[in-house]
Design a protein around this motif. Structure first.
Motif, PDB file in Angstrom:
ATOM      1  N   TYR A 149       0.836  -1.210   0.000  1.00 59.08           N
ATOM      2  CA  TYR A 149       0.000   0.000   0.000  1.00 59.08           C
ATOM      3  C   TYR A 149       0.866   1.254   0.000  1.00 59.08           C
ATOM      4  N   GLU A 150       2.020   1.208   0.681  1.00 58.53           N
ATOM      5  CA  GLU A 150       2.926   2.357   0.637  1.00 58.53           C
ATOM      6  C   GLU A 150       3.508   2.544  -0.759  1.00 58.53           C
ATOM      7  N   PHE A 151       3.701   1.450  -1.479  1.00 58.81           N
ATOM      8  CA  PHE A 151       4.160   1.516  -2.872  1.00 58.81           C
ATOM      9  C   PHE A 151       3.146   2.277  -3.721  1.00 58.81           C
ATOM     10  N   VAL A 152       1.865   1.923  -3.592  1.00 52.36           N
ATOM     11  CA  VAL A 152       0.818   2.587  -4.382  1.00 52.36           C
ATOM     12  C   VAL A 152       0.721   4.062  -3.999  1.00 52.36           C
ATOM     13  N   ILE A 153       0.768   4.349  -2.710  1.00 51.78           N
ATOM     14  CA  ILE A 153       0.705   5.738  -2.249  1.00 51.78           C
ATOM     15  C   ILE A 153       1.872   6.538  -2.819  1.00 51.78           C
ATOM     16  N   ALA A 154       3.077   5.971  -2.759  1.00 54.41           N
ATOM     17  CA  ALA A 154       4.263   6.673  -3.261  1.00 54.41           C
ATOM     18  C   ALA A 154       4.172   6.918  -4.761  1.00 54.41           C
ATOM     19  N   LEU A 155       3.757   5.911  -5.513  1.00 53.53           N
ATOM     20  CA  LEU A 155       3.596   6.063  -6.963  1.00 53.53           C
ATOM     21  C   LEU A 155       2.606   7.175  -7.288  1.00 53.53           C
ATOM     22  N   THR A 156       1.467   7.180  -6.580  1.00 54.17           N
ATOM     23  CA  THR A 156       0.426   8.150  -6.872  1.00 54.17           C
ATOM     24  C   THR A 156       0.847   9.557  -6.481  1.00 54.17           C
ATOM     25  N   GLU A 157       1.467   9.692  -5.315  1.00 59.84           N
ATOM     26  CA  GLU A 157       1.965  11.007  -4.915  1.00 59.84           C
ATOM     27  C   GLU A 157       2.926  11.558  -5.962  1.00 59.84           C
ATOM     28  N   ASN A 158       3.827  10.724  -6.432  1.00 55.48           N
ATOM     29  CA  ASN A 158       4.806  11.178  -7.409  1.00 55.48           C
ATOM     30  C   ASN A 158       4.149  11.493  -8.750  1.00 55.48           C
ATOM     31  N   ALA A 159       3.142  10.708  -9.128  1.00 54.89           N
ATOM     32  CA  ALA A 159       2.413  10.988 -10.364  1.00 54.89           C
ATOM     33  C   ALA A 159       1.713  12.350 -10.272  1.00 54.89           C
ATOM     34  N   ILE A 160       1.097  12.627  -9.114  1.00 58.07           N
ATOM     35  CA  ILE A 160       0.419  13.910  -8.912  1.00 58.07           C
ATOM     36  C   ILE A 160       1.422  15.061  -8.960  1.00 58.07           C
ATOM     37  N   THR A 161       2.568  14.884  -8.327  1.00 54.96           N
ATOM     38  CA  THR A 161       3.624  15.904  -8.368  1.00 54.96           C
ATOM     39  C   THR A 161       3.980  16.262  -9.801  1.00 54.96           C
ATOM     40  N   ASN A 162       3.884  15.265 -10.682  1.00 51.99           N
ATOM     41  CA  ASN A 162       4.259  15.455 -12.082  1.00 51.99           C
ATOM     42  C   ASN A 162       3.069  15.685 -13.001  1.00 51.99           C
ATOM     43  N   GLY A 163       1.913  16.074 -12.435  1.00 48.39           N
ATOM     44  CA  GLY A 163       0.821  16.557 -13.268  1.00 48.39           C
ATOM     45  C   GLY A 163      -0.388  15.661 -13.436  1.00 48.39           C
ATOM     46  N   ASP A 365      10.604  18.136 -17.195  1.00 46.29           N
ATOM     47  CA  ASP A 365      10.503  18.562 -15.801  1.00 46.29           C
ATOM     48  C   ASP A 365      10.111  17.434 -14.857  1.00 46.29           C
ATOM     49  N   PHE A 366      10.122  16.214 -15.366  1.00 43.86           N
ATOM     50  CA  PHE A 366       9.717  15.083 -14.524  1.00 43.86           C
ATOM     51  C   PHE A 366      10.625  14.974 -13.310  1.00 43.86           C
ATOM     52  N   GLU A 367      10.007  14.911 -12.121  1.00 45.17           N
ATOM     53  CA  GLU A 367      10.732  14.764 -10.859  1.00 45.17           C
ATOM     54  C   GLU A 367      10.530  13.343 -10.362  1.00 45.17           C
TER      55      GLU A 367
END
Length: 479
Positions: A149-163, A365-367
């Motif tokens: 679940y932390e994997f999914v949260i991390a992926l989604t947070e990073n996806a949101i950061t990138n638009g 600009d991908f972070e």
């Protein structure tokens, strides 16, 4: 108008969203629940499989091995928690040796590294608490454990950061193809997208039927687990399997990424996709089966049980393809090793999308980096329930979760206002007392930080209004 709409914010959908964020495309990720990772991605073994279990040439085999090798780099970038532990598949009878040899050969053909068949004595050198009945084992160095679940949260947070845009509590109720785009009707709004990715897990058959595709059927395959206290984690250094059956990889004994001992899952086909309950009978069977591998775990140290439903399809291999409806991408029957394979599945889906006519230009600009929420604690940690700063004020004693970590979790890209949402991000409530001490404290922090009435802070979303009283320990503790 979005370029791509992804239905389902589990581990597959989240990996796809993050991979697409590397390009200049407009993407939305749609999830029916109050948070990401609320389906099978939340309730599974958390095992990163080596890749020896599936038939060579199958999509499962190829993507499992490819995905396995991507985890270390992903964890360095996203800080979700991954550890390579190795795994053992145990043989107790002479006929089990035939299965071990088959799995070994599968692994060699699939390109799995670090494989060898060892005798029982060598297996017990690796795992001193294994049953004396173990005759031999297949060892795989490449297997590991993660926090799913932390994997999914991390992926989604990073996806949101990138638009990428995330739409929670949004249920797709209809899909219509209009010229060169899709109109998605939801319980909240109408969404338009040029392509649709069906990553809806156990609901993928229902979503596909909305565009007239009824070629497959998903049966929920429920797996129940028991989680034991960290005091029991000395019993397993690797992921310990038994030889697989036609229903799956069988009952395992493992230490989770965060250090609890876990046993399970069983496998039972059920009719209700929402049924994630546990039963005393099934849990007793799990205990008895797990003792065959590791006899001496103490059930008085069990702290909770849980279950999850895997999407079992009426076909042997996964289906990942653009359907006969142009622009509609189906991902069907992504059961085990779906968690392991998910980063590789995302790469495959992007390649499919590139054939649909959407222009893919790299996002300069991908972070890639995402800061962790949970801060490691050592002997110098000065946390206390009466701490004067958020960094020192401890909210959860069992897992040493500070107020600062909870505040951090609340102010990231995913809006979360449930106690379980914070539990998945910080581990507050996952310890020995299962929230008996910290649940109300977590509720207070959420209400204060989000400036909402405390009654709006739910246990797990809209269907759990109010905060329940602490429940008695479950029946399985008596086993």
């Amino acid at each position: 108008m979005y370029d791509i709409c992804i239905i389902g914010a589990g581990v597959v959908g989240a990996n796809i969203a993050r991979e697409l964020a590397k390009y200049k495309v407009k993407v939305c990720l749609i999830e029916k629940d109050e948070d990401v990772s609320c389906g099978a991605s939340k309730a599974n073994s958390g095992i990163v499989h080596g890749g020896y279990s599936d038939k060579p040439g199958s999509l499962k085999a190829k993507l499992c091995v490819q995905g396995n090798r991507m985890y270390e780099q992903l964890n360095q970038e996203l800080n979700f928690g991954y550890r390579e532990t190795g795994s053992l598949v145990l043989a107790f009878r002479d006929e089990d040796m035939i299965t071990l040899q088959k799995l070994y050969q599968y692994g060699i053909e699939n390109g799995v590294g670090g494989l060898k068949i060892i005798d029982g004595d060598e297996a017990r050198k690796m795992e001193p608490y294994l049953s004396k009945e173990v005759k031999s084992a297949l060892y795989c160095a490449n297997a590991g454990v993660t926090s799913p679940y932390e994997f999914v949260i991390a992926l989604t947070e990073n996806a949101i950061t990138n638009g990428v845009e995330l739409k929670l509590n949004t249920t797709v109720t209809g899909i219509e193809k209009i010229d060169d785009y899709f109109k998605l009707t939801t319980n909240k709004e109408e969404i338009q997208g040029r392509c649709v990715i069906n990553a809806a897990g156990i609901y993928s058959d229902k979503v596909a039927s909305m565009v007239g595709i009824d070629d497959f059927h998903i049966t929920p395959r429920r797996g129940q687990y028991i989680l034991l206290d960290k005091e029991e984690n000395y019993l397993a250094n690797t992921v310990i399997f038994q030889v697989p059956t036609e229903l799956g990889k069988g009952i395992l004994v493992t230490t989770t990424y965060h250090g609890n001992l876990m046993i399970g899952p069983n496998a039972e086909d059920i009719g209700d996709k929402e049924d994630v309950g546990t039963t005393a009978e099934a849990l007793e069977q799990i205990v008895n089966a797990a003792r065959k591998s590791v006899p001496d775990f103490n059930m008085k140290k069990a702290i909770t049980s849980f279950s999850g439903n895997r999407p079992f399809a009426n076909q042997k291999d996964w289906l990942i393809e653009e359907s006969r409806v142009p622009g509609f991408i189906n991902l069907v029957g992504i059961d085990s090793p779906g968690l392991t394979s998910s980063p590789a599945i995302a790469l495959k889906v992007v390649e499919i999308l590139k054939e649909t006519g959407i222009t893919f230009i790299a996002n300069p600009d991908f972070e890639s980096y995402r800061h962790p929420i949970i801060k490691p604690k050592d002997e110098n940690f000065k946390g206390d329930i009466n701490g004067t700063t958020p960094e020192e004020k401890m909210i959860c004693r069992c897992e040493q979760v500070t107020e600062a970590e909870i505040i951090d979790a609340l102010h990231r890209g995913i809006h979360v206002q449930s106690i379980d949402g914070i539990k998945r991000r910080t581990r507050a409530g996952m310890g020995r007392c299962q929230g008996g001490f910290c649940r109300r404290r977590v509720q207070d922090v959420i209400a204060r930080e989000l400036n909402i009435p405390i009654k709006e802070v739910t246990l797990r979303g809209k269907d759990s209004l109010g905060l329940p009283q602490r429940t008695e320990r479950k029946e399985y503790i008596k086993l």
